[in-house]
Write a protein that holds these residues in place. Structure first.
Motif, PDB file in Angstrom:
ATOM      1  N   ILE A 128       0.880  -1.257   0.100  1.00 37.24           N
ATOM      2  CA  ILE A 128      -0.092   0.101   0.028  1.00 37.24           C
ATOM      3  C   ILE A 128       0.768   1.319  -0.257  1.00 37.24           C
ATOM      4  N   VAL A 129       2.176   1.215   0.412  1.00 37.63           N
ATOM      5  CA  VAL A 129       3.276   2.223   0.181  1.00 37.63           C
ATOM      6  C   VAL A 129       4.391   1.616  -0.306  1.00 37.63           C
ATOM      7  N   ALA A 130       4.999   2.202  -1.595  1.00 37.25           N
ATOM      8  CA  ALA A 130       6.343   1.532  -2.143  1.00 37.25           C
ATOM      9  C   ALA A 130       7.519   1.848  -1.022  1.00 37.25           C
ATOM     10  N   ASP A 131       7.726   1.010  -0.134  1.00 38.97           N
ATOM     11  CA  ASP A 131       8.891   1.391   0.685  1.00 38.97           C
ATOM     12  C   ASP A 131      10.325   0.366   0.520  1.00 38.97           C
ATOM     13  N   GLY A 132       9.886  -0.312  -0.469  1.00 44.06           N
ATOM     14  CA  GLY A 132      11.072  -1.119  -0.859  1.00 44.06           C
ATOM     15  C   GLY A 132      11.860  -1.990   0.096  1.00 44.06           C
ATOM     16  N   LEU A 133      10.835  -2.316   1.227  1.00 40.23           N
ATOM     17  CA  LEU A 133      11.410  -3.138   2.584  1.00 40.23           C
ATOM     18  C   LEU A 133      11.186  -4.479   2.355  1.00 40.23           C
ATOM     19  N   ASN A 134      11.676  -5.451   2.779  1.00 41.20           N
ATOM     20  CA  ASN A 134      11.581  -6.724   3.117  1.00 41.20           C
ATOM     21  C   ASN A 134      10.852  -6.924   4.207  1.00 41.20           C
ATOM     22  N   ASP A 135       9.566  -7.127   4.315  1.00 44.73           N
ATOM     23  CA  ASP A 135       8.924  -7.048   5.656  1.00 44.73           C
ATOM     24  C   ASP A 135       9.184  -8.247   6.428  1.00 44.73           C
ATOM     25  N   ALA A 136       9.619  -9.304   5.919  1.00 43.38           N
ATOM     26  CA  ALA A 136       9.760 -10.561   6.418  1.00 43.38           C
ATOM     27  C   ALA A 136      11.023 -10.532   7.491  1.00 43.38           C
ATOM     28  N   THR A 137      11.881  -9.569   7.240  1.00 38.67           N
ATOM     29  CA  THR A 137      13.049  -9.305   7.877  1.00 38.67           C
ATOM     30  C   THR A 137      13.090  -8.828   9.509  1.00 38.67           C
ATOM     31  N   PHE A 138      11.773  -8.160   9.579  1.00 37.33           N
ATOM     32  CA  PHE A 138      11.619  -7.332  10.760  1.00 37.33           C
ATOM     33  C   PHE A 138      10.292  -7.218  11.187  1.00 37.33           C
ATOM     34  N   ASP A 139       9.982  -7.066  12.509  1.00 46.03           N
ATOM     35  CA  ASP A 139       8.521  -7.311  13.145  1.00 46.03           C
ATOM     36  C   ASP A 139       8.130  -5.761  12.640  1.00 46.03           C
ATOM     37  N   VAL A 140       6.971  -5.724  11.865  1.00 46.81           N
ATOM     38  CA  VAL A 140       6.302  -4.631  11.293  1.00 46.81           C
ATOM     39  C   VAL A 140       5.389  -3.956  12.468  1.00 46.81           C
ATOM     40  N   ARG A 141       5.042  -5.004  13.366  1.00 49.71           N
ATOM     41  CA  ARG A 141       4.098  -4.524  14.434  1.00 49.71           C
ATOM     42  C   ARG A 141       4.756  -3.818  15.425  1.00 49.71           C
ATOM     43  N   ASN A 142       5.911  -3.895  15.469  1.00 51.25           N
ATOM     44  CA  ASN A 142       7.036  -3.205  16.771  1.00 51.25           C
ATOM     45  C   ASN A 142       7.203  -1.891  16.445  1.00 51.25           C
ATOM     46  N   LYS A 143       6.128  -0.940  16.464  1.00 54.73           N
ATOM     47  CA  LYS A 143       6.088   0.435  15.804  1.00 54.73           C
ATOM     48  C   LYS A 143       6.727   1.343  16.955  1.00 54.73           C
ATOM     49  N   GLY A 144       6.731   2.674  16.711  1.00 58.00           N
ATOM     50  CA  GLY A 144       7.086   3.674  17.261  1.00 58.00           C
ATOM     51  C   GLY A 144       5.883   4.154  18.338  1.00 58.00           C
ATOM     52  N   VAL A 145       6.223   5.118  19.254  1.00 57.33           N
ATOM     53  CA  VAL A 145       5.211   5.524  19.865  1.00 57.33           C
ATOM     54  C   VAL A 145       4.527   6.681  19.143  1.00 57.33           C
ATOM     55  N   HIS A 146       3.091   6.486  19.216  1.00 64.71           N
ATOM     56  CA  HIS A 146       2.307   7.394  18.676  1.00 64.71           C
ATOM     57  C   HIS A 146       2.015   8.722  19.636  1.00 64.71           C
ATOM     58  N   VAL A 147       2.188   9.879  18.934  1.00 64.02           N
ATOM     59  CA  VAL A 147       1.958  11.185  19.914  1.00 64.02           C
ATOM     60  C   VAL A 147       1.034  12.116  19.054  1.00 64.02           C
ATOM     61  N   ASP A 148       0.289  12.777  20.000  1.00 65.95           N
ATOM     62  CA  ASP A 148      -0.643  13.675  19.546  1.00 65.95           C
ATOM     63  C   ASP A 148      -0.140  14.950  19.257  1.00 65.95           C
ATOM     64  N   ALA A 149      -0.640  16.065  18.771  1.00 66.15           N
ATOM     65  CA  ALA A 149      -0.167  17.263  18.476  1.00 66.15           C
ATOM     66  C   ALA A 149       0.437  17.932  19.724  1.00 66.15           C
ATOM     67  N   GLU A 150      -0.155  17.932  20.895  1.00 65.71           N
ATOM     68  CA  GLU A 150       0.182  18.590  21.960  1.00 65.71           C
ATOM     69  C   GLU A 150       1.734  17.916  22.586  1.00 65.71           C
ATOM     70  N   ALA A 151       1.779  16.645  22.508  1.00 69.38           N
ATOM     71  CA  ALA A 151       3.013  15.923  22.856  1.00 69.38           C
ATOM     72  C   ALA A 151       4.174  15.777  21.961  1.00 69.38           C
ATOM     73  N   PHE A 152       3.495  16.119  20.603  1.00 68.18           N
ATOM     74  CA  PHE A 152       4.406  16.360  19.482  1.00 68.18           C
ATOM     75  C   PHE A 152       5.245  17.664  19.640  1.00 68.18           C
ATOM     76  N   ASN A 153       4.610  18.662  20.122  1.00 63.76           N
ATOM     77  CA  ASN A 153       5.064  20.005  20.252  1.00 63.76           C
ATOM     78  C   ASN A 153       6.059  19.873  21.356  1.00 63.76           C
ATOM     79  N   ALA A 154       5.712  19.280  22.350  1.00 66.36           N
ATOM     80  CA  ALA A 154       6.639  19.249  23.543  1.00 66.36           C
ATOM     81  C   ALA A 154       7.947  18.565  22.918  1.00 66.36           C
ATOM     82  N   LEU A 155       7.739  17.341  22.495  1.00 69.39           N
ATOM     83  CA  LEU A 155       8.828  16.560  21.993  1.00 69.39           C
ATOM     84  C   LEU A 155       9.946  17.546  21.039  1.00 69.39           C
ATOM     85  N   ILE A 156       9.302  17.809  20.224  1.00 66.99           N
ATOM     86  CA  ILE A 156      10.341  18.788  19.102  1.00 66.99           C
ATOM     87  C   ILE A 156      11.124  19.885  19.929  1.00 66.99           C
TER      88      ILE A 156
END
Length: 343
Positions: free
Chosen positions: A115-143
């Motif tokens: 669904i996105v042309a990323d060129g990655l071999n998904d079998a080589t890593f755990d695609v479910r182990n994603k980063g922490v999702h943050v909302d706009a307020e937390a994002f502003n603080a982080l950056i």
């Protein structure tokens, strides 16, 4: 049963204008295991065609990526249909800030390998182990944290017209190009820096965050819902807007204004401008930034050569582009040597 469009873009545009009905531009994505993408694709087409939904939708074994224009009066029925699909129930819908009757002129539902042309071999890593999702307020603080590295996961023609303040904006033509470049540039900071990513609606960060965690980055974050949802939360919650310029979108609007800043320039004359156009010469179709003055002077063409071609009879234009391969210009998105003030 009809499973394809029968109207041209021009015919559809006329129908939309005559109907005079409000439409909503929105997008969503979902990673899921789809056993038979072709069957699912046909199911979507039949249902959405009956609701007069238009847009560009990619379906693959790994999920769905959709950008749509929905009649406002049909939105509740459209939402009920999504909720009836188990992996799309209550899926986040990124509603556009600016709506346009003609953001999409056809319904295109296509089966793809991804669904996105990323060129990655998904079998080589755990695609479910994603980063922490943050909302706009937390994002502003982080950056604002000096230990944060903010990375734009979009392409050069997207970040050129708008990006977050202080973001790293890789000069790449495709998403897949950025993955290795970012890893190499930040290889010495996998443990001591917070890697914060953003993109248009969030889908590119979903896969990228898992990939970078696999590559050893310890603190990975991603902006939930991307720039589209960020802009909505900023307005709704009265937060400080840290995005400057326009958010590039992949429909006929080509951009949504998030702030009043114009941070790019016309590729032909150098004046401040952030309006993307496609060259009027169909054999070229180059995407570039052009101001109103140059559009008038150049007939919305990227060069004198293209301007001369569009003045020829249509049949002669067809003959000239028959057998020619111009995709090297089309997909370079503003890289043409004919553009004096390109990025």
């Amino acid at each position: 049963m009809q499973l394809y469009n029968t109207l041209s873009a021009k015919e559809r545009a006329a129908l939309l204008e005559n109907a005079g009905e409000d439409r909503l531009t929105l997008s969503f994505y979902q990673y899921a295991n789809i056993g038979n993408p072709e069957l699912f694709r046909n199911h979507l087409f039949v249902a959405w065609d009956s609701l007069n939904v238009l847009g560009r939708i990619y379906v693959a074994h790994e999920g769905i990526n959709a950008q749509l224009s929905v009649p406002a009066k049909q939105f509740a029925e459209f939402k009920d249909f999504l909720d009836g699909i188990y992996f799309l129930k209550d899926v986040r819908l990124n509603i556009a800030i600016e709506h346009d009757l003609k953001s999409f002129l056809k319904l295109k539902v296509k089966v793809r390998n991804k669904i996105v042309a990323d060129g990655l071999n998904d079998a080589t890593f755990d695609v479910r182990n994603k980063g922490v999702h943050v909302d706009a307020e937390a994002f502003n603080a982080l950056i604002e944290d000096p230990d944060t590295v903010l990375v734009d996961m979009r392409n050069h023609y997207e970040s050129e017209i708008g990006h977050f303040k202080g973001a790293v904006t890789p000069d790449v033509d495709t998403f897949r190009d950025s993955l290795d470049i970012i890893e190499e540039d930040l290889k010495d900071h996998k443990e001591d820096k917070k890697l914060v990513m953003y993109c248009t609606g969030g889908i590119r960060c979903e896969k990228a965050s898992a990939y970078y965690k696999h590559k050893g980055f310890k603190n990975v974050f991603q902006l939930e819902g991307g720039i589209i949802e960020y802009a909505r939360q900023v307005e709704h919650k009265g937060l400080e807007n840290k995005f400057i310029g326009k958010n590039f979108v992949f429909d006929h609007r080509r951009g949504e204004r998030i702030s009043d800043d114009v941070i790019s320039n016309c590729h032909q004359c150098g004046e401040p401008c952030d309006t993307h156009v496609n060259c009027a010469n169909e054999a070229c179709h180059l995407l570039f930034i052009q101001c109103e003055s140059c559009a008038s002077k150049m007939d919305t063409c990227c060069s004198i050569e293209c301007q001369e071609i569009i003045k020829l009879p249509v049949e002669e234009q067809k003959k000239l582009r028959s057998g020619l391969h111009n995709s090297n210009k089309i997909f370079k998105k503003g890289r043409s040597e004919k553009l004096k003030f390109k990025r």
